[in-house]
Design a protein around this motif. Structure first.
Motif, mmCIF file in Angstrom:
data_model
loop_
_atom_site.group_PDB
_atom_site.id
_atom_site.type_symbol
_atom_site.label_atom_id
_atom_site.label_comp_id
_atom_site.label_asym_id
_atom_site.label_seq_id
_atom_site.Cartn_x
_atom_site.Cartn_y
_atom_site.Cartn_z
ATOM 1 N N ARG A 1 0.940 -1.126 -0.135
ATOM 2 C CA ARG A 1 0.256 0.232 -0.162
ATOM 3 C C ARG A 1 1.040 1.145 -0.087
ATOM 4 O O ARG A 1 0.788 2.010 -0.590
ATOM 5 C CB ARG A 1 -1.116 -0.306 1.584
ATOM 6 C CG ARG A 1 -2.264 -0.947 0.830
ATOM 7 C CD ARG A 1 -2.998 -1.197 2.163
ATOM 8 N NE ARG A 1 -2.792 -1.420 3.576
ATOM 9 C CZ ARG A 1 -3.178 -2.695 3.757
ATOM 10 N NH1 ARG A 1 -2.765 -3.488 2.789
ATOM 11 N NH2 ARG A 1 -2.218 -2.977 5.018
ATOM 12 N N VAL A 2 2.220 1.029 1.217
ATOM 13 C CA VAL A 2 3.242 2.049 0.763
ATOM 14 C C VAL A 2 3.371 2.279 -0.786
ATOM 15 O O VAL A 2 3.169 3.513 -1.121
ATOM 16 C CB VAL A 2 4.350 2.397 1.692
ATOM 17 C CG1 VAL A 2 4.860 3.328 1.430
ATOM 18 C CG2 VAL A 2 3.834 2.439 2.703
ATOM 19 N N GLU A 3 4.064 1.505 -0.912
ATOM 20 C CA GLU A 3 4.538 1.672 -2.885
ATOM 21 C C GLU A 3 3.164 2.044 -3.738
ATOM 22 O O GLU A 3 3.948 2.957 -4.339
ATOM 23 C CB GLU A 3 4.571 0.207 -3.166
ATOM 24 C CG GLU A 3 6.114 -0.098 -2.768
ATOM 25 C CD GLU A 3 6.657 -1.056 -3.535
ATOM 26 O OE1 GLU A 3 7.845 -0.978 -2.692
ATOM 27 O OE2 GLU A 3 6.485 -1.812 -4.390
ATOM 28 N N ALA B 1 0.842 6.380 3.520
ATOM 29 C CA ALA B 1 1.659 7.131 4.218
ATOM 30 C C ALA B 1 2.782 6.082 4.493
ATOM 31 O O ALA B 1 2.275 5.337 5.680
ATOM 32 C CB ALA B 1 1.115 8.418 5.297
ATOM 33 N N ALA B 2 3.399 6.573 4.119
ATOM 34 C CA ALA B 2 5.530 6.119 5.131
ATOM 35 C C ALA B 2 6.054 6.628 5.681
ATOM 36 O O ALA B 2 5.260 8.012 6.014
ATOM 37 C CB ALA B 2 5.937 6.405 3.547
ATOM 38 N N LEU C 1 9.863 3.799 8.789
ATOM 39 C CA LEU C 1 10.063 2.674 6.733
ATOM 40 C C LEU C 1 11.225 3.027 5.991
ATOM 41 O O LEU C 1 11.558 2.578 5.545
ATOM 42 C CB LEU C 1 8.136 2.461 6.663
ATOM 43 C CG LEU C 1 8.315 1.696 6.256
ATOM 44 C CD1 LEU C 1 6.763 1.069 5.850
ATOM 45 C CD2 LEU C 1 8.362 2.645 4.445
ATOM 46 N N ALA C 2 11.107 4.336 6.077
ATOM 47 C CA ALA C 2 11.503 4.943 5.158
ATOM 48 C C ALA C 2 13.463 4.553 5.666
ATOM 49 O O ALA C 2 14.555 3.773 4.651
ATOM 50 C CB ALA C 2 11.312 5.902 5.009
ATOM 51 N N ALA C 3 13.260 5.007 6.886
ATOM 52 C CA ALA C 3 14.880 4.193 7.031
ATOM 53 C C ALA C 3 15.422 2.800 6.764
ATOM 54 O O ALA C 3 16.093 2.383 7.140
ATOM 55 C CB ALA C 3 15.262 4.703 9.001
#
Ligand SMILES: Nc1ncnc2c1ncn2[C@@H]1O[C@H](COP(=O)(O)OP(=O)(O)OP(=O)(O)O)[C@@H](O)[C@H]1O
Ligand SMILES: [Mg+2]
Length: 445
Positions: A40-42, A47-48, A52-54
């Motif tokens: 779903r993030v992709e 929202a990320a 999660l980004a790290a």
């Protein structure tokens, strides 16, 4: 977070993941986020978070790029997206008066950039807030220096809020720009319509003044010497200068040196696959491997061969590799002679002694050549032969894997053979380092 921001971030996460051949399931296992959430993030449906980004940065080896991108999107784009005043304006320039003082001169990044993870990680470690960083990317013609610099520069934009400057310091035909010309262009971008100082020293001083207190990325593409680069260096901490050059710019003593070699077989195969298309490369995986091997893993050659195949959809990949095996100079004729055109200025820039050594040594059989063997072939003393060989290394026409040992890229060997043939036909002046005539090579296959 705004839907558009979610979508932009999601798209970039998916691109990085697929570029590295990591499945969604594998990413889920490595990051401990559920596959459904990541999916779903992709797609931008969720929202990320910075965490999660790290995490994705860590497992995908992105060196903090995703986290920085997320922060950038939130700071730069989100307020505009959510502000009704900007509703009808395109993203990125939303409602701002044109600000010529914040240049954004980077050219478009290669949409199908592949690999180079180690080099990207090395570059990711460079930005430093308390000093100017200079990095010199060197390597033979067509090895992907510009592609790497531009690709990294785009993904590191968040580190340089004051923008980016880009200049090509030499044209493909070998025309060299003087530093004062480059400074004129930079000053024009920073202070449009302001008078231009007359001398190089004044222009360089004004350039440093204008960059003081700013964090700006400066990309100096295709530099020919350290002398050409030096007046273009800012002094402001937080600025970063990326220089690409076929020469080893050892004169830039404080620069971080990043020598760039050819691609790995897997990276070269991926590049061929993106150009030729998966339907054909999946049918002939062995032929793809052979194709990139024939290209000596040189990105420019891989792109030329793959583009030729993309333009001939009915050809088998193996039919081209067979012809490449039979005709060692076929690649030099592809793309209107793009490879010899790229190699020529490097050869022409050599001293007479090194040019002579290149023509005679490069075509020799065997993977490695010692300085002693070279001296014998050239009929010169050891020190004289070594000086010529080292000049060839500095010009990226030879590599030296260990002191006193040399090797030559297969396509440069083929180029050296054509020089010798032309010399024998009287088309190349033996006594001059310049070619007398450059008759068009037949383009037909
Ligand atoms: N990592 C990469 N992914 C995809 N394409 C690449 C990559 N590296 C290089 N290429 C492609 O290979 C070709 C040569 O790359 P590039 O122009 O960056 O080489 P270069 O080292 O800058 O050459 P030159 O010394 O002539 O300036 C280009 O078509 C570029 O798109
Ligand atoms: Mg380049």
């Amino acid at each position: 977070m705004g839907v558009i921001v979610n979508q932009v971030f999601g798209h970039e996460l998916r691109r990085l993941r697929t570029q590295q051949g990591v499945s969604l399931k594998a990413l889920s296992e490595m990051t401990h986020y559920s596959k459904g959430y990541l999916s779903r993030v992709e797609t931008g449906a969720r929202a990320a978070t910075p965490e999660l980004a790290a995490r994705c940065d860590d497992v995908l080896g992105a060196g903090g790029a995703l986290r920085a991108r997320l922060a950038e999107l939130r700071v730069v784009i989100e307020p505009r997206v959510n502000d009704p005043r900007f509703a009808d304006l395109p993203l990125g320039r939303a409602g701002e008066p044109p600000d010529h003082g914040r240049p954004a001169q980077l050219p478009m990044a290669e949409p199908d950039f592949v690999g180079r993870l180690e080099a990207l990680r090395e570059l990711d470690r460079l930005p430093a807030p308390h000093r100017v960083t200079v990095c010199a990317i060197s390597g033979m013609a067509g090895t992907g220096k510009t592609a790497l610099a531009v690709h990294w520069a785009h993904r590191a934009r968040a580190h340089f809020p004051d923008g980016s400057l880009f200049a090509e310091l030499a044209g493909p035909d070998g025309t060299v720009l003087a530093p004062s010309q480059v400074l004129a262009a930079f000053l024009g971008a920073l202070r449009p319509a302001a008078p231009l100082p007359a001398t190089l020293a004044e222009r360089a001083a004004l350039f440093r003044t204008l960059l003081d207190g700013r964090r700006m990325l400066v990309v100096l593409d295709h530099a020919v010497s350290a002398e050409q680069v030096r007046p273009l260096l800012p002094a402001a901490p937080g600025c970063l200068v990326l220089v690409t050059s076929r020469q080893r710019l050892t004169g830039l003593t404080a620069a971080h040196q990043l020598p760039l070699s050819t691609l790995t077989p897997a990276e070269a195969g991926e590049l061929a696959g993106t150009v030729i298309g998966p339907a054909r490369t999946e049918l002939e995986p062995y032929a793809v491997r052979e194709l990139v091997e024939c290209c000596g893993l040189l990105p420019l050659a891989v792109r030329l061969a793959a583009t030729q195949l993309a333009a001939r959809p009915s050809w088998l990949i193996s039919s081209l590799t067979e012809r490449l095996r039979q005709d060692g100079e076929l690649l030099l004729r592809l793309g209107g002679g793009a490879l010899p055109n790229a190699f020529r200025p490097d050869y022409q820039g050599l001293s007479r002694s090194a040019a002579d050594a290149f023509r005679r040594i490069a075509p020799l059989p065997g993977p490695l050549l010692s300085a002693a063997q070279a001296a014998e072939v050239l009929g010169r003393g050891g020190a004289e032969a070594e000086a010529a060989l080292e000049e060839l290394v500095d010009a990226s026409l030879l590599e030296t894997p260990a002191p006193g040992l040399y090797r030559c890229h297969p396509l440069l060997r083929a180029y050296a053979r054509t020089l010798t043939q032309r010399l024998e036909c009287g088309l190349l002046a033996a006594e001059s380092r310049y070619e007398l005539a450059a008759p068009a090579l037949p383009v037909a296959l």
